[in-house]
Design an enzyme around this catalytic site. Structure first.
Site, PDB file in Angstrom:
ATOM      1  N   CYS A 121      13.474 -16.704  31.864  1.00 20.66           N
ATOM      2  CA  CYS A 121      13.400 -17.989  30.808  1.00 20.66           C
ATOM      3  C   CYS A 121      13.107 -19.262  31.368  1.00 20.66           C
ATOM      4  CB  CYS A 121      15.088 -17.994  30.327  1.00 20.66           C
ATOM      5  SG  CYS A 121      15.557 -16.593  29.453  1.00 20.66           S
ATOM      6  N   HIS A 254      17.313 -25.092  28.183  1.00 21.83           N
ATOM      7  CA  HIS A 254      16.759 -23.605  27.809  1.00 21.83           C
ATOM      8  C   HIS A 254      17.832 -23.188  26.526  1.00 21.83           C
ATOM      9  CE1 HIS A 254      16.097 -19.555  27.453  1.00 21.83           C
ATOM     10  NE2 HIS A 254      17.142 -19.249  28.150  1.00 21.83           N
ATOM     11  N   ASN A 285      17.383 -16.683  21.574  1.00 18.58           N
ATOM     12  CA  ASN A 285      16.892 -17.097  22.907  1.00 18.58           C
ATOM     13  C   ASN A 285      15.400 -16.500  23.095  1.00 18.58           C
ATOM     14  OD1 ASN A 285      16.229 -16.760  25.556  1.00 18.58           O
ATOM     15  ND2 ASN A 285      18.517 -16.483  26.056  1.00 18.58           N
TER      16      ASN A 285
HETATM   17  N1  COA Z   1      29.880  -7.870  19.721  1.00 18.39           N
HETATM   18  C1  COA Z   1      31.205  -7.394  19.531  1.00 18.39           C
HETATM   19  N2  COA Z   1      32.090  -7.609  20.429  1.00 18.39           N
HETATM   20  C2  COA Z   1      31.668  -7.482  21.637  1.00 18.39           C
HETATM   21  C3  COA Z   1      30.275  -7.707  21.713  1.00 18.39           C
HETATM   22  C4  COA Z   1      29.384  -7.701  20.834  1.00 18.39           C
HETATM   23  N3  COA Z   1      28.215  -7.795  21.136  1.00 18.39           N
HETATM   24  N4  COA Z   1      30.087  -7.440  23.229  1.00 18.39           N
HETATM   25  C5  COA Z   1      31.109  -7.619  23.799  1.00 18.39           C
HETATM   26  N5  COA Z   1      32.165  -7.326  23.080  1.00 18.39           N
HETATM   27  C6  COA Z   1      33.474  -7.482  23.038  1.00 18.39           C
HETATM   28  C7  COA Z   1      34.010  -6.677  24.285  1.00 18.39           C
HETATM   29  O1  COA Z   1      34.272  -5.412  24.109  1.00 18.39           O
HETATM   30  C8  COA Z   1      35.228  -7.448  24.542  1.00 18.39           C
HETATM   31  O2  COA Z   1      36.258  -6.927  23.671  1.00 18.39           O
HETATM   32  P1  COA Z   1      37.777  -6.661  24.349  1.00 18.39           P
HETATM   33  O3  COA Z   1      38.163  -8.111  24.791  1.00 18.39           O
HETATM   34  O4  COA Z   1      38.507  -6.048  23.292  1.00 18.39           O
HETATM   35  O5  COA Z   1      37.854  -5.842  25.693  1.00 18.39           O
HETATM   36  C9  COA Z   1      34.966  -8.552  24.305  1.00 18.39           C
HETATM   37  O6  COA Z   1      33.872  -8.759  23.187  1.00 18.39           O
HETATM   38  C10 COA Z   1      34.586  -9.741  25.473  1.00 18.39           C
HETATM   39  O7  COA Z   1      33.379  -9.075  26.082  1.00 18.39           O
HETATM   40  P2  COA Z   1      32.775  -9.897  27.250  1.00 18.39           P
HETATM   41  O8  COA Z   1      31.573  -8.729  27.767  1.00 18.39           O
HETATM   42  O9  COA Z   1      33.509 -10.302  28.427  1.00 18.39           O
HETATM   43  O10 COA Z   1      31.992 -10.641  26.430  1.00 18.39           O
HETATM   44  P3  COA Z   1      31.980 -12.100  26.884  1.00 18.39           P
HETATM   45  O11 COA Z   1      32.755 -13.183  26.117  1.00 18.39           O
HETATM   46  O12 COA Z   1      31.381 -12.465  28.320  1.00 18.39           O
HETATM   47  O13 COA Z   1      30.560 -12.792  25.937  1.00 18.39           O
HETATM   48  C11 COA Z   1      28.412 -12.683  25.871  1.00 18.39           C
HETATM   49  C12 COA Z   1      29.125 -11.959  26.068  1.00 18.39           C
HETATM   50  C13 COA Z   1      26.913 -12.111  26.152  1.00 18.39           C
HETATM   51  C14 COA Z   1      28.030 -13.465  24.496  1.00 18.39           C
HETATM   52  C15 COA Z   1      28.523 -13.849  27.044  1.00 18.39           C
HETATM   53  O14 COA Z   1      28.630 -13.322  28.135  1.00 18.39           O
HETATM   54  C16 COA Z   1      27.325 -14.937  26.865  1.00 18.39           C
HETATM   55  O15 COA Z   1      27.145 -15.623  26.234  1.00 18.39           O
HETATM   56  N6  COA Z   1      26.555 -14.741  28.172  1.00 18.39           N
HETATM   57  C17 COA Z   1      25.423 -15.647  28.276  1.00 18.39           C
HETATM   58  C18 COA Z   1      24.130 -15.037  28.079  1.00 18.39           C
HETATM   59  C19 COA Z   1      23.252 -15.771  27.948  1.00 18.39           C
HETATM   60  O16 COA Z   1      23.072 -16.721  27.376  1.00 18.39           O
HETATM   61  N7  COA Z   1      22.208 -15.165  28.430  1.00 18.39           N
HETATM   62  C20 COA Z   1      20.873 -16.004  28.487  1.00 18.39           C
HETATM   63  C21 COA Z   1      20.356 -15.525  29.896  1.00 18.39           C
HETATM   64  S1  COA Z   1      18.803 -16.761  29.918  1.00 18.39           S
END
Ligand code: COA
Length: 331
Positions: A121, A254, A285
């Protein structure tokens, strides 16, 4: 003694013109959730994304890059034949060889030096810095920089960590000589110790329909890293440009995720009144295409105007990052 001639180029460089391409097909969160175990509410709350664009079937990465590039050439008033270099930043060109850039140059009618940049990215900001240095060093008169991705090809639609995040699009600028400096020194680097955080396999034994080349991401790790590490990089870019945060009109990080953008802006303690790019809400993204697409969105909406001083900062797979202060181009 034999002397090798070394030349110097333009004293100052700038982005002379911007062009983008957003695929027509708008994909809603509800459509994503027909396959993904998630919901519109969860996706909006965690990422800020409302809709994103996917390329049409048969609309290739090169098709998107060509449209954006032609628009950037038109906006800058530069002819394809005057390009000295074409750089394509992408992670989703489907061949290792040939790279996308020579294919794009050929489509444009250019025989310029052409190569791809693979920095996830962060690719657009890497390529922008290289382009500016090529013009300043005298190795190119004008450089076309394109960030383009067709990530919909590389997504597992059932993967809860990525399926709602990534999308398709292209953005391009022409870099050339300018009366006033328009591209500041780059602040960049990498942390390969975190290379496992975002990956896309290219193992030959996975090149089959049963094992497509899906992007995988440890989203929580990205979230723990980006909004904090990138605040330091952003400050360094502003200092290297000889400016302070008060000199900025626009902040274009970004477009990874709205929560990352907002946490980063808070950590940076941006002065009030600086316009912040939020194109992720309707573009998703788009990796290497996200910064030029976000600039275009701000120019189109009137939140920013050509000539405004903007802080760009891009980060992603590698982990790699690059940022610089720029003067916004015309679109
Ligand atoms: N839809 C619904 N629920 C989801 C899910 C989805 N797509 N993905 C995970 N969950 C649930 C999990 O099961 C978990 O549930 P629980 O609390 O009951 O166990 C909860 O949501 C939290 O999961 P987690 O994996 O810890 O999610 P998170 O809060 O880290 O959010 C992202 C996930 C991907 C949104 C977040 O990590 C993020 O935004 N990361 C940055 C990603 C990004 O911008 N990348 C770009 C790179 S250049």
């Amino acid at each position: 003694m034999t002397t090798i001639n070394q030349q110097a180029g333009a004293a100052a460089t700038a982005m002379l013109g911007l062009g983008v391409h957003r695929p027509e097909r708008v994909v809603t969160n509800d459509e994503i959730c027909e396959v993904l175990d998630s919901s519109d509410e969860w996706i909006q709350t965690r990422s800020g994304i409302r809709t994103r664009r996917y390329a049409a079937e048969g609309e290739s990465l090169l098709d998107m890059a060509t449209i954006a590039a032609e628009r950037a050439l038109k906006a800058s008033g530069v002819a394809a034949g005057d390009l000295g270099t074409v750089i394509v930043a992408t992670s989703t060109h489907v061949q290792h060889t040939p790279a996308a850039a020579p294919l794009l140059a050929d489509r444009l009618g250019s025989r310029a030096a052409a190569f791809d940049v693979s920095a996830g990215c962060a690719g657009f900001c890497h390529a922008l810095s290289v382009a500016s240095d090529l013009v300043r060093g005298g190795n190119a008169g004008y450089v076309l920089v394109v960030g383009v991705e067709r990530l919909s090809t590389f997504m597992d639609p059932t993967d809860r960590g990525t399926a709602f995040i990534f999308a398709d699009g292209a953005g391009a600028v022409v870099v050339g000589p300018a009366d006033e400096a328009g591209i500041g020194p780059v602040a960049w680097g990498s942390d390969g110790s975190q290379s496992h955080v975002i990956t896309q396999s290219v193992r030959c034994d996975e090149l089959s329909p049963e094992h497509p080349l899906f992007v995988r991401m440890e989203g929580t790790q990205v979230f723990r890293w980006a909004p904090f590490a990138m605040a330091d990089v952003a400050r360094t870019a502003v200092e290297r440009a000889g400016l302070t945060l008060d000199d900025l009109d626009v902040f274009v990080p970004h477009q990874a995720n709205l929560r990352i953008t907002e946490t980063l802006a808070r950590n940076l303690k941006l002065p009030e009144g600086i316009a912040i790019a939020r194109d992720v809400q309707d573009s998703g993204n788009t990796s290497a295409a996200s910064v030029p697409l976000a600039i275009d969105a701000m120019l189109s909406s009137g939140e920013a105007k050509p000539g405004d001083i903007a802080l760009l900062i891009a980060f992603g797979a590698g982990l790699s990052y690059a940022g610089q202060v720029v003067r916004l181009p015309r679109a």
